[in-house]
Motif scaffolding. Structure first.
Motif, short mmCIF file in Angstrom:
data_model
loop_
_atom_site.label_atom_id
_atom_site.label_comp_id
_atom_site.label_asym_id
_atom_site.label_seq_id
_atom_site.Cartn_x
_atom_site.Cartn_y
_atom_site.Cartn_z
N UNK A 191 -22.03 8.71 -47.46
CA UNK A 191 -22.58 8.79 -46.42
C UNK A 191 -21.68 8.60 -45.31
N UNK A 192 -21.28 7.60 -44.99
CA UNK A 192 -20.46 7.39 -43.85
C UNK A 192 -19.08 7.67 -43.58
N UNK A 193 -18.13 8.45 -44.64
CA UNK A 193 -16.99 8.15 -43.97
C UNK A 193 -16.92 9.08 -43.83
N UNK A 194 -16.10 9.52 -42.91
CA UNK A 194 -15.43 9.86 -41.69
C UNK A 194 -15.88 11.18 -42.16
N UNK A 214 -13.80 18.27 -51.29
CA UNK A 214 -14.58 17.14 -51.66
C UNK A 214 -13.02 16.05 -51.24
N UNK A 215 -13.81 15.08 -52.00
CA UNK A 215 -13.41 13.72 -51.46
C UNK A 215 -12.60 14.20 -50.60
N UNK A 216 -12.44 14.27 -49.61
CA UNK A 216 -11.65 14.94 -48.45
C UNK A 216 -10.97 13.41 -47.94
N UNK A 260 -18.27 16.80 -41.17
CA UNK A 260 -18.48 17.98 -41.66
C UNK A 260 -19.89 18.17 -40.95
N UNK A 261 -19.49 20.17 -41.24
CA UNK A 261 -20.96 20.68 -41.02
C UNK A 261 -22.28 20.70 -41.57
N UNK A 262 -21.97 20.65 -43.27
CA UNK A 262 -22.95 20.58 -44.44
C UNK A 262 -22.67 19.16 -45.34
N UNK A 263 -22.78 17.72 -45.15
CA UNK A 263 -22.67 17.17 -46.66
C UNK A 263 -23.49 16.72 -47.29
#
Ligand code: ATP
Length: 243
Positions: free
Chosen positions: A182-185, A158-160, A190-193
């Motif tokens: 939802x636009x962060x890298x 989280x907050x990665x 990720x496989x599941x966001x």
């Protein structure tokens, strides 16, 4: 003292927690900025768990139950906001917890380790563990404990930061990310966001974990197979309405 009837009471309480973590020395100054970025996205999704996040939470929990060596990665922000819930989630699903800091200092790691210790929880990722570099990338960003993230097949972050998510994904690990943007890298890689605030996402994960733990492997695999992160992210973006 924030008055309870303040219209932004909940949000201000979270700021207080973040500030306290900074003053206690385990949250880096950039963690304050990261929190602010999250606040803005939370505002835009209405400060509630949107339908798409419920879907990704189900898929994430199913994946955590099926994983062989899943690890929850924690940092200053997640500890400041939801340490107790992270402990509960790790116990419900029997998942290890590892400290993984972007601006790693021995002091910060020590403080966080002790916070967990006071709750009777032993966490990985301190210098007392064997720390290795994932895929030989010799950067402080890629250290991981041998027992934990280094050998994990699934990591919940989280907050990665995007660079570190990339290192995890490129090394063949599945990644679940809790990220309000939802636009962060990280969200995109990720496989599941889970596009939700960790303060709502983790408690909901605990609830769903108690329900899904009773399901058989086939049903859990079906939940994962029916989930598309690309579609989920697209729909999450549509929930952000700029009026
Ligand atoms: P990336 O490198 O993945 O593009 P970034 O540089 O945009 O990420 P950072 O500032 O490193 O992001 O990390 C903060 C991320 O965490 C942001 O995407 C922010 O929206 C999100 N975030 C902040 N607070 C929370 C929270 N409480 N719950 C969930 N996500 C949060």
């Amino acid at each position: 003292m924030i008055p309870k009837n303040h219209p932004r009471y909940e949000s201000l309480i979270l700021r207080e927690k973040i500030k306290k973590a900074f003053c206690e020395g385990y949250l880096a100054d950039s963690g304050l900025i990261a929190h602010g970025r999250g606040e803005a996205f939370d505002y835009l999704i209405g400060e509630k768990t949107i339908a798409t996040a419920c879907e990704s939470i189900k898929a994430a929990v199913a994946a955590l139950i099926l994983a062989k060596n899943p690890v929850i990665s924690v940092n200053g922000n997640s500890v400041a906001l939801v340490m107790d819930d992270i402990v509960s989630l790790s116990k419900v699903l029997n998942v290890k917890i590892e400290i993984n800091l972007f601006y790693r200092t021995n002091e910060r790691v020590k403080i966080i380790k002790n916070l967990f210790k006071r709750r009777g929880v032993c966490v990985l990722g301190s210098d007392e563990d064997e720390l290795l570099f994932i895929d030989g990338i010799e950067s402080p960003r890629s250290t991981a404990s041998k027992e934990g993230i280094y050998s994990a097949d699934l990591v919940l972050v989280s907050l990665e930061d995007g660079d570190r998510t990339e290192i995890l994904v490129n090394s063949g690990k599945k990644v679940i990310a809790i990220d309000l943007n939802p636009l962060s890298r990280t969200a995109q890689m990720a496989n599941i966001t889970i596009v939700d605030n960790i303060i709502r996402a983790i408690p909901l994960m605990i609830k769903i974990a108690n329900e899904l733990k009773e399901k058989d492997e086939k049903s859990l695999k079906k939940i994962i197979a029916n989930f598309s992160n690309e579609k989920n992210l697209k729909e999450s973006l549509e929930s952000i309405e700029l009026k």
